[in-house]
Design a protein around this motif. Structure first.
Motif, PDB file in Angstrom:
ATOM      1  N   GLN A 319       8.340 -11.587  -3.643  1.00 54.14           N
ATOM      2  CA  GLN A 319       9.440 -12.553  -3.518  1.00 54.14           C
ATOM      3  C   GLN A 319      10.744 -11.976  -4.043  1.00 54.14           C
ATOM      4  O   GLN A 319      11.825 -12.200  -3.468  1.00 54.14           O
ATOM      5  N   LYS A 703       4.273 -22.103   0.932  1.00 57.02           N
ATOM      6  CA  LYS A 703       5.337 -21.516   1.751  1.00 57.02           C
ATOM      7  C   LYS A 703       5.412 -22.188   3.118  1.00 57.02           C
ATOM      8  O   LYS A 703       6.506 -22.493   3.621  1.00 57.02           O
ATOM      9  N   THR A 721       5.954 -17.400   7.152  1.00 56.43           N
ATOM     10  CA  THR A 721       5.043 -17.369   5.989  1.00 56.43           C
ATOM     11  C   THR A 721       4.314 -16.036   5.914  1.00 56.43           C
ATOM     12  O   THR A 721       4.171 -15.437   4.845  1.00 56.43           O
ATOM     13  N   THR A 725       4.922 -14.354   2.156  1.00 55.96           N
ATOM     14  CA  THR A 725       3.748 -14.669   1.324  1.00 55.96           C
ATOM     15  C   THR A 725       2.459 -14.115   1.923  1.00 55.96           C
ATOM     16  O   THR A 725       1.604 -13.581   1.201  1.00 55.96           O
TER      17      THR A 725
END
Length: 798
Positions: A319, A703, A721, A725
């Motif tokens: 992230q 997410k 996503t 993630t």
């Protein structure tokens, strides 16, 4: 062209009002918190390195089970059935009737006598005076020690010794059937009476190796030493723990290399590894302060703590790299990463911790210790990986190479993520659901062969070709009495244990057991009475019966061996020697005894199960059998409840939990096919696998939900996503799977079994989160309703 909604959301993230209180406290006091971490790490690290191996016979058994309660209440009267070792001294050529062998056996017996922790009063060898011979002559009974008076090693004294052994009844128990070895039996104290400290199994095992095996077998090519018993098995397990350090190094090295390949950033590689190792040191230090040691089973928990730490650390690095690629500085990137991940991260870790703590319901102390160790470890990760990790990264940041890698890698991998996003497509999702249903069906079908308990001979915790199991196989092959003994305790009023009605019931129970599958032979006071009665009648087998005359019974048991009758004559055991300790054998024999007891009630005596190693195994299997389903129920109930509290949606819970359930079913089917039973070593893996696996689903769903609430279509939201993630989840699953896969080479078999099972669960939980969760989302989630619900909640909140 920029997305207005995205820009608006990004601006919202940067407004002070959006900063959670926890984020302000942490990042506004970075330096102070890091100094506190430094001092805590030094203090807990100091305690961690001082933690000691800890193993105890009683911690491995279910102390609250009726079998174990009965055994412990009668422990003082159950000779030869507690914690003990057997040392077989064997010859390669010739037999035991030589001056050299007998001299060596005498020296070894003396060595064992002086080992710390040995109950010297119960030590048995043909050199100890408590091993005697008895015979009936015209003048009555005659007897004496097996070693003849005036023994000097001459041919005549050795012949006298041979005759005494034949008359002692020890052939097959202390003396091998082929006269090529004899056994030294040594009962042990759990608490060393000389030091008042618990028996140190590692030190005791090393003394056996140095003072017995190395000193006498390695210096004499004609002598072999074989040692078995709980203390030796645990000692070998603790010795095998030394190899775990090598596997830890391999795991850390592989994880570090994979992390660098993934992030292309030195800080993004080293910081997650360091913070995960800090979590391990904190865990070990806290456990020592709480009075815990590391037993052979919980020693693997630090691996799992490191794995969980890496799992969450990768999400933070990923992230931060995404935010840094947008142009934010390290401080802002760290804050944004923390803001987006602290809720799903805490949810996942709290789910892990409470899931692990469900193991406390299992009434076996070693599993409860493992639950505490895992719970403490996960609690520590909440602090180290969700606070320490982003704080360090806020100073060092993601390198330019790491940012460039994210930008280039993202462009190159878009085609792959676009293809995987079709798992959420209306045409593909039904196929995935059908495959999952088929997987459930296959798993349930093969799961029916799953067994409770040990499925191998010898010590299943060790390899079949391990030194201990080779020794065990030698003793089983050369002695008549089985190593697996189930003891039924017969309780009566004082001085009533030899009453004919009691003895007759014991006789009938022995006959029933001897005609049951799985039982090789039995022994009790009745056996002694029959043998003496026969001997008093010229050895005629017609007299090998239990006499109805009480006087004859009393006379026949006057010289009964210790352990078959206690001082008060209110308890006498029936010993059943079993062919093995497999679950089906134990279940069958226990059921036979319980049926006999139900069909023969009496107020004069009581049959109580069950002592001996087979009784302990049977009790353990029963506890595990009952606990397995309850434990799984609580694990899934906890995970489901926490997910519902967080996401306020039953549909979300189904999306997250269903892939975990599929993995659990397939894992049990795999265990059945690989011949791995559910036992003390493997039962916790099921809970640990679920606890760790839920992390993947929580991160993916969090997410995905965020993007759906921004108005993106499901497939597009899932594509985004996957690019962020999902990439981290895929990397984590593969990395952790490869890390634990190295365990299959461990000399400790249960670690190898855990490696196979965790490898499977890590990978399948990852696959389930990436493949099945979006398919379920296609059928269960309604983005329009989710947005309306969120707006309504926002309106009511404002």
């Amino acid at each position: 062209m920029s997305n207005p909604k995205h820009d608006k959301g990004e601006h919202y993230l940067l407004t002070p009002k959006a900063e959670p209180f926890l984020e302000r406290v942490i990042f506004n006091n970075r330096f102070v918190i890091l100094v506190m971490f430094l001092f805590l790490t030094a203090f807990l690290g100091y305690n961690a390195v001082k933690i000691k191996p800890d193993a105890s016979f009683e911690r491995l058994i279910p102390l609250e089970h009726p079998f174990i309660i009965n055994m412990l209440e009668n422990r003082s009267d159950l000779e030869n059935l507690g914690n003990s070792i057997k040392i077989a001294v064997a010859v390669e050529e010739g037999d035991i009737f030589t001056e050299e062998y007998m001299s060596t056996l005498q020296k070894i017996t003396d060595e064992v006598f002086y080992l710390p922790g040995v109950n010297r009063a119960g030590l048995k060898s043909i050199w100890t005076p408590n091993v005697r011979w008895v015979e009936v002559t015209e003048e009555g009974f005659q007897g004496g020690p097996v070693i003849p008076d005036g023994y000097n090693g001459s041919r005549d004294s050795l012949e006298s010794l041979r005759q005494n052994i034949l008359k002692s009844g020890q052939v097959g128990s202390l003396v091998a059937d082929n006269f090529k070895s004899t056994i030294i039996y040594a009962p042990l104290f759990e608490i060393n009476p000389e030091t008042n400290e618990p028996l140190d199994y590692k030190a005791f095992s090393l003394e056996l190796e140095e003072k017995i095996r190395a000193k006498y077998a390695e210096s004499n090519p004609n002598i072999n030493i074989h040692i078995i018993g709980f203390a030796k098995k645990v000692g070998d397990l603790i010795e095998g723990i030394g190899s775990i350090a090598m596997f830890a190094l391999v795991t850390i090295t592989l994880t570090t290399l994979f992390l660098f390949w993934y992030s292309r950033c030195f800080a993004g590689t080293i910081v997650p590894v360091i913070t995960s190792l800090v979590a391990v040191f904190w865990q070990l230090g806290i456990l020592r302060l709480l009075g815990y040691g590391m037993d052979p089973y919980s020693v693997l928990v630090p691996f799992l703590v490191f794995a969980i730490g890496i799992s969450h650390g990768v999400q933070i690095v990923n992230q931060m790299a995404v935010e840094a690629a947008k142009g934010f500085d390290p401080m802002t990137s760290a804050r944004l990463a923390f803001r987006q991940l602290y809720i799903p991260g805490m949810l996942a870790l709290v789910s892990d911790a409470i899931g692990f703590l469900t193991l406390l319901f299992i009434q076996i102390d070693v599993i409860r210790d493992l639950a505490v160790a895992a719970g403490v470890g996960v609690a520590v990760i909440i602090v180290t990986n969700l606070v320490l990790h982003p704080l360090i990264m806020s100073y060092v940041g993601i390198s330019k190479g790491g940012i460039k890698h994210v930008q280039n890698h993202g462009e190159k991998q878009d085609r792959k993520w676009r293809l995987m996003s079709f798992f959420s497509h209306p045409s593909v999702a039904p196929i995935s659901i059908l495959i999952a249903i088929l997987g459930f069906g296959i798993g349930i079908y093969y799961q029916k062969d799953l067994k409770i308990g040990d499925l191998d001979k010898g010590a299943p915790e060790l390899r079949e070709d391990s030194r201990y199991n080779v020794d065990n196989e030698y003793i089983i092959s050369n002695y008549s009495t089985s190593a697996d003994v189930l003891v039924i305790m017969v309780e009566t009023e004082k001085e009533k244990c030899t009453d004919y009605r009691v003895m007759d019931a014991m006789d009938r129970l022995q006959w029933t057991l001897e005609n049951s599958p799985g039982v090789e032979s039995t022994a009790s006071l009745v056996t002694v009475s029959k043998l003496v009665t026969k001997a008093l009648n010229e050895g005629n087998f017609k007299w090998f019966e239990l006499s109805r005359n009480q006087t004859i019974i009393n006379s026949s048991i006057q010289r009964a061996p210790a352990g078959l009758i206690n001082t008060n004559c209110d308890m006498t055991p029936v010993l059943a020697f079993l062919k093995d300790h497999k679950a089906e054998t134990l279940d069958s024999v226990v059921a036979t005894v319980e049926k006999f007891v139900d069909e023969n009630p009496s107020e004069e005596f009581k049959f109580l199960l069950g002592a001996g190693n087979a009784g302990v195994e049977a009790a353990t299997n029963q506890v595990i059998s009952k606990a397995k389903d309850m434990m799984l129920f609580f694990v899934y109930a906890v995970v489901s409840t926490l997910c519902f509290i967080t996401f306020r949606s039953i549909r979300a819970v189904i999306c997250i939990v269903t892939p975990l359930a599929l993995t659990s079913v397939l894992c049990e089917a795999l265990m059945a096919q690989l011949g791995i039973g559910i036992k003390v070593a493997t039962l916790p893996v099921i809970a640990l696998g679920v606890g760790i696996g839920v992390d993947y689903g929580i991160y993916i769903y969090t997410k995905l939900e965020k993007l759906l609430l921004e108005g993106k279509p499901l497939q597009e939201a899932y594509f985004e996503t996957l690019r962020t993630t999902g990439k981290a989840v895929a990397f984590t699953g593969v990395t952790l799977g490869v890390g634990v896969f190295t365990w299959i080479f461990s000399p400790i078999k249960f670690q190898a079994d855990m490696g196979v099972l965790l490898f499977f669960m890590f990978l399948w939980n990852m696959v389930g989160a990436l493949w099945l969760l979006p398919a379920l989302a296609r059928f269960l989630l309604r983005p329009d309703k989710m947005i309306a619900k969120a707006k309504k909640a926002e309106a009511s909140g404002s």
